[in-house]
Design a protein around this motif. Sequence first.
Motif, PDB file in Angstrom:
ATOM      1  N   UNK A 126       0.959  -1.139   0.086  1.00  0.00           N
ATOM      2  CA  UNK A 126       0.067   0.017  -0.035  1.00  0.00           C
ATOM      3  C   UNK A 126       0.814   1.293   0.161  1.00  0.00           C
ATOM      4  N   UNK A 127       0.449   2.224  -0.721  1.00  0.00           N
ATOM      5  CA  UNK A 127       1.177   3.452  -0.894  1.00  0.00           C
ATOM      6  C   UNK A 127       0.841   4.317   0.573  1.00  0.00           C
ATOM      7  N   UNK A 128       1.339   5.782   0.559  1.00  0.00           N
ATOM      8  CA  UNK A 128       1.291   6.437   1.894  1.00  0.00           C
ATOM      9  C   UNK A 128      -0.135   6.675   2.193  1.00  0.00           C
ATOM     10  N   UNK A 129      -1.082   6.868   1.277  1.00  0.00           N
ATOM     11  CA  UNK A 129      -2.547   7.034   1.380  1.00  0.00           C
ATOM     12  C   UNK A 129      -3.432   5.595   1.806  1.00  0.00           C
ATOM     13  N   UNK A 130      -2.588   4.684   1.411  1.00  0.00           N
ATOM     14  CA  UNK A 130      -3.449   3.362   1.653  1.00  0.00           C
ATOM     15  C   UNK A 130      -3.805   2.643   0.427  1.00  0.00           C
ATOM     16  N   UNK A 131      -3.530   3.290  -0.736  1.00  0.00           N
ATOM     17  CA  UNK A 131      -3.921   2.612  -1.966  1.00  0.00           C
ATOM     18  C   UNK A 131      -3.218   1.426  -2.303  1.00  0.00           C
ATOM     19  N   UNK A 132      -3.766   0.495  -2.743  1.00  0.00           N
ATOM     20  CA  UNK A 132      -3.278  -0.825  -3.203  1.00  0.00           C
ATOM     21  C   UNK A 132      -2.122  -0.669  -4.467  1.00  0.00           C
TER      22      UNK A 132
END
Length: 196
Positions: A126-132
Amino acid sequence: MSLQQDLENRSGNKCELCAATNNLAVYEVKPTSTGGVDGSLLACETCIDQIENPENTDVNHWRCLNDAMWSEFRAVKVVAWRMLSRLKNEGWPKDLLDMMYLEDDDVRFAKESGDHLDESEKIIHRDANGAILQAGDSVVLIKDLKVKGSSMVAKQGTAVRRISLDHENEKYIEGRVGSTQIVIITDYVKKMAEKE
């Protein structure tokens, strides 16, 4: 000649997976494909939909892999291996996988998708924003990063395209910044939208 024409000639105007003749399109094998004829195959709408959307999988449709897995073309063999691996709990795909042979480089490429792992084994990045994040995605650095072992600093806002994932650690991805391949911690990236 266009890529589509080259693949139509190679396949005889048939899906290289199931031999369907309708609704054919170029499918570029992700995530590390070089594209072109060697990194692509001609596939029907049904096959492409089920490759990209596992929830739509019709197990019996993939019995066609009994023939496709013997293709001489790397892209076809890799996709056949991935689909058989995804379906291995059905029984018959496991038997076909046991018969199939791929060179070591092809196996590494095939495993990039993670289809060979059970859901419980899959690591989600996941990225810093929680996107997979998925292999082949593009990301942007959200802070300046010093590259270990060099004097290079990867600047905030730098785009890193076609990332690959570390299948053992959900915090690590790899990508190319300039001419250097680096490991990046997912906390310092943001996934780019498709159109960016």
